[in-house]
Design a protein around this motif. Structure first.
Motif, short mmCIF file in Angstrom:
data_model
loop_
_atom_site.label_atom_id
_atom_site.label_comp_id
_atom_site.label_asym_id
_atom_site.label_seq_id
_atom_site.Cartn_x
_atom_site.Cartn_y
_atom_site.Cartn_z
N ASN A 169 0.80 -1.23 0.00
CA ASN A 169 0.00 0.00 0.00
C ASN A 169 0.83 1.28 0.00
OD1 ASN A 169 -2.88 -1.12 0.16
ND2 ASN A 169 -1.82 -2.26 1.77
N THR A 170 0.41 2.30 0.76
CA THR A 170 1.06 3.61 0.72
C THR A 170 1.54 4.02 2.10
OG1 THR A 170 -1.08 4.72 0.99
CG2 THR A 170 -0.29 4.39 -1.26
N PHE A 171 2.43 5.01 2.13
CA PHE A 171 3.06 5.43 3.38
C PHE A 171 2.85 6.92 3.64
CE2 PHE A 171 4.91 1.39 2.82
CZ PHE A 171 5.38 0.98 4.06
N GLY A 172 2.82 7.25 4.92
CA GLY A 172 2.74 8.64 5.34
C GLY A 172 1.37 9.12 5.76
N ASN A 173 0.34 8.32 5.52
CA ASN A 173 -1.03 8.76 5.79
C ASN A 173 -1.27 9.02 7.28
OD1 ASN A 173 -1.90 8.48 3.05
ND2 ASN A 173 -1.91 6.28 3.36
N ALA A 174 -0.88 8.07 8.14
CA ALA A 174 -1.14 8.21 9.57
C ALA A 174 -0.37 9.40 10.16
CB ALA A 174 -0.77 6.92 10.30
N GLY A 175 0.87 9.56 9.72
CA GLY A 175 1.66 10.70 10.20
C GLY A 175 1.06 12.03 9.77
N LEU A 197 -6.89 10.83 5.87
CA LEU A 197 -5.62 10.78 6.59
C LEU A 197 -5.84 10.59 8.09
CD1 LEU A 197 -3.73 13.68 4.75
CD2 LEU A 197 -3.60 11.24 4.29
N ILE A 198 -6.81 11.28 8.65
CA ILE A 198 -7.12 11.14 10.08
C ILE A 198 -7.61 9.73 10.39
CG2 ILE A 198 -8.67 11.92 11.92
CD1 ILE A 198 -8.43 14.75 10.65
N SER A 199 -8.40 9.16 9.47
CA SER A 199 -8.90 7.80 9.68
C SER A 199 -7.75 6.79 9.69
CB SER A 199 -9.91 7.41 8.60
OG SER A 199 -9.28 7.17 7.34
N LYS A 200 -6.70 7.06 8.93
CA LYS A 200 -5.55 6.16 8.92
C LYS A 200 -4.79 6.22 10.24
CE LYS A 200 -5.80 4.31 4.83
NZ LYS A 200 -5.96 2.84 4.67
N GLN A 201 -4.88 7.35 10.93
CA GLN A 201 -4.28 7.48 12.26
C GLN A 201 -5.16 6.81 13.32
OE1 GLN A 201 -2.34 8.21 15.64
NE2 GLN A 201 -1.46 8.62 13.63
N ASN A 202 -6.45 7.05 13.25
CA ASN A 202 -7.35 6.55 14.30
C ASN A 202 -7.85 5.14 14.06
OD1 ASN A 202 -7.20 8.92 15.76
ND2 ASN A 202 -9.05 9.80 14.90
N ASN A 203 -7.84 4.69 12.82
CA ASN A 203 -8.39 3.38 12.47
C ASN A 203 -7.44 2.57 11.58
OD1 ASN A 203 -11.37 3.49 13.50
ND2 ASN A 203 -11.03 5.45 12.46
N PRO A 204 -6.24 2.26 12.08
CA PRO A 204 -5.30 1.48 11.27
C PRO A 204 -5.80 0.06 11.07
CG PRO A 204 -4.51 1.63 13.52
CD PRO A 204 -5.71 2.52 13.45
N LYS A 205 -5.29 -0.58 10.03
CA LYS A 205 -5.65 -1.97 9.74
C LYS A 205 -4.38 -2.80 9.61
CE LYS A 205 -10.15 -1.21 9.30
NZ LYS A 205 -10.13 0.19 9.78
N ALA A 206 -4.32 -3.89 10.34
CA ALA A 206 -3.19 -4.81 10.22
C ALA A 206 -3.26 -5.52 8.87
CB ALA A 206 -3.21 -5.82 11.35
N ARG A 207 -2.12 -5.79 8.26
CA ARG A 207 -2.08 -6.44 6.95
C ARG A 207 -1.88 -7.95 7.13
NH1 ARG A 207 -4.79 -2.83 4.24
NH2 ARG A 207 -3.86 -0.74 4.39
N LEU A 208 -2.81 -8.55 7.88
CA LEU A 208 -2.68 -9.96 8.23
C LEU A 208 -2.89 -10.86 7.02
CD1 LEU A 208 -2.25 -11.85 10.69
CD2 LEU A 208 -4.74 -11.97 10.90
N LYS A 209 -3.95 -10.64 6.25
CA LYS A 209 -4.23 -11.51 5.10
C LYS A 209 -3.15 -11.40 4.04
CE LYS A 209 -9.25 -11.74 5.66
NZ LYS A 209 -10.58 -11.46 5.05
N GLU A 210 -2.61 -10.19 3.87
CA GLU A 210 -1.52 -10.01 2.92
C GLU A 210 -0.29 -10.82 3.35
OE1 GLU A 210 -3.86 -6.09 2.69
OE2 GLU A 210 -3.45 -7.69 4.14
#
Length: 329
Positions: A169-175, A197-210
């Protein structure tokens, strides 16, 4: 002997000190991945048992007026599942929840927090198996997750010279999201790109299936909880290797580009912004196309070498890059 403050040692220096001086695990043949990796793993019969622990502290990792109790609960579980995902084909099974609570914390808040815990555990078919509750000045959340895997565990160490460095995926969204919150708080009427961007900080998703899909082909693996720059450094250090990273190949979301139009700012978020929880891995060149078929959101950003140094390049010209992200101490 003069005492040294931990601020001068740093988080990872402190971990190394504890590992080298106090962890008596070197001669234990059952240990698959020890202190310093994303999870501690050991053999139990035909299985690998992986255990991870992470903590979230109020006003450091979250603020109650920036995120709902359910969001805080969900994030607390997701960031721990991300450490399980960073070990490869491992399934999280049991969660233990420790809480430090100020005495005036409302029952409504606690119930909502636990709904967040429960909803995310249900998502991963995990059981809340126990925990502990104590009095504290601020809310402290300490999560321990136990996972089970039958195949090989993929550790940070193992990258080989010539392997490609891949990311999901992409980087920098949560920051970028936390930067918006610190600058404007919750009073601002955010547009849809800022809300992403705020949702990526407050609601991260683990990349378990990947991780499950690609783990058998990888030589090393970690997650980007501390940012891309730090994570690449840990992966190469643990593997005893170096790397060339091509800055122009680091994937950055269109939402981040719309909100922060200056490329240097985008790059700072991508390299140094923490809590993206994407996977960072190495893979032999011969398997690179296969992984892209399995997980199309993969990008290749660099290559492993034997230099024991990480160098950054833009348009094939080496760039001086110095860490400017968050430090615990």
């Amino acid at each position: 002997m003069k005492s040294i403050n931990i601020s001068s040692i740093g988080e990872f220096g402190l971990i190394d000190m504890i590992k080298n001086q106090f962890a008596n695990v070197k001669d234990n043949k059952n240990i698959v991945a020890g202190i310093g990796d994303d999870s501690f793993c050991f053999k139990s019969g035909k299985n690998n048992v992986c255990i991870t622990k992470d903590m979230l502290i109020e006003d450091i990792h979250f603020k109650r007026n920036w995120a709902t109790p359910q969001e805080i609960g969900r994030k607390s579980i997701e960031v721990n599942v991300s450490d399980i995902a960073a070990m490869g084909d491992v399934k999280p099974k049991y969660a233990f929840i420790g809480l430090g609570l100020p005495p005036k914390t409302s029952e409504i808040f606690i119930k909502s927090l636990y709904r967040g815990f429960k909803k995310t555990c249900d998502k991963y078919k995990m059981i809340i198996a126990g925990g502990n509750i104590v009095k504290a000045d601020k809310i402290i959340i300490s999560i321990t997750i136990v996972g089970i895997g039958k195949e090989k565990v993929v550790k940070r160490m193992g990258a080989g010279v010539g392997d490609l460095i891949g990311v999901t995926n992409t980087f920098g969204n949560a920051g970028a999201g936390i930067t918006l919150l610190y600058k404007y708080g919750i009073e601002r009427k955010y547009n849809k790109y800022e809300r992403f961007l705020i949702s990526k900080q407050n609601n991260p998703k683990a990349r378990l299936k990947e991780a499950w899909k690609i783990s058998e082909y990888l030589t090393s693996l970690t997650d980007a909880s501390d940012g891309l720059y730090v994570s690449v450094g840990l992966l190469t250090k643990d593997s005893g290797k170096g790397a060339n990273i091509y800055i122009d190949k680091i994937p950055i979301s269109s939402n981040l580009k719309r909100v922060f139009t200056e490329y240097k700012k985008q790059l700072d978020f991508a390299l140094f912004g923490a809590e993206d929880y994407e996977l960072i891995f190495t893979v032999p060149v011969s398997k690179a196309k296969l992984l892209k078929k399995l997980v199309p959101q993969i990008s290749y950003i660099g290559k492993i070498n034997s230099s024991k140094k990480v160098k950054y390049f833009y348009n094939d010209k080496e760039q001086k890059v110095e860490y400017s992200g968050y430090k615990h101490f």
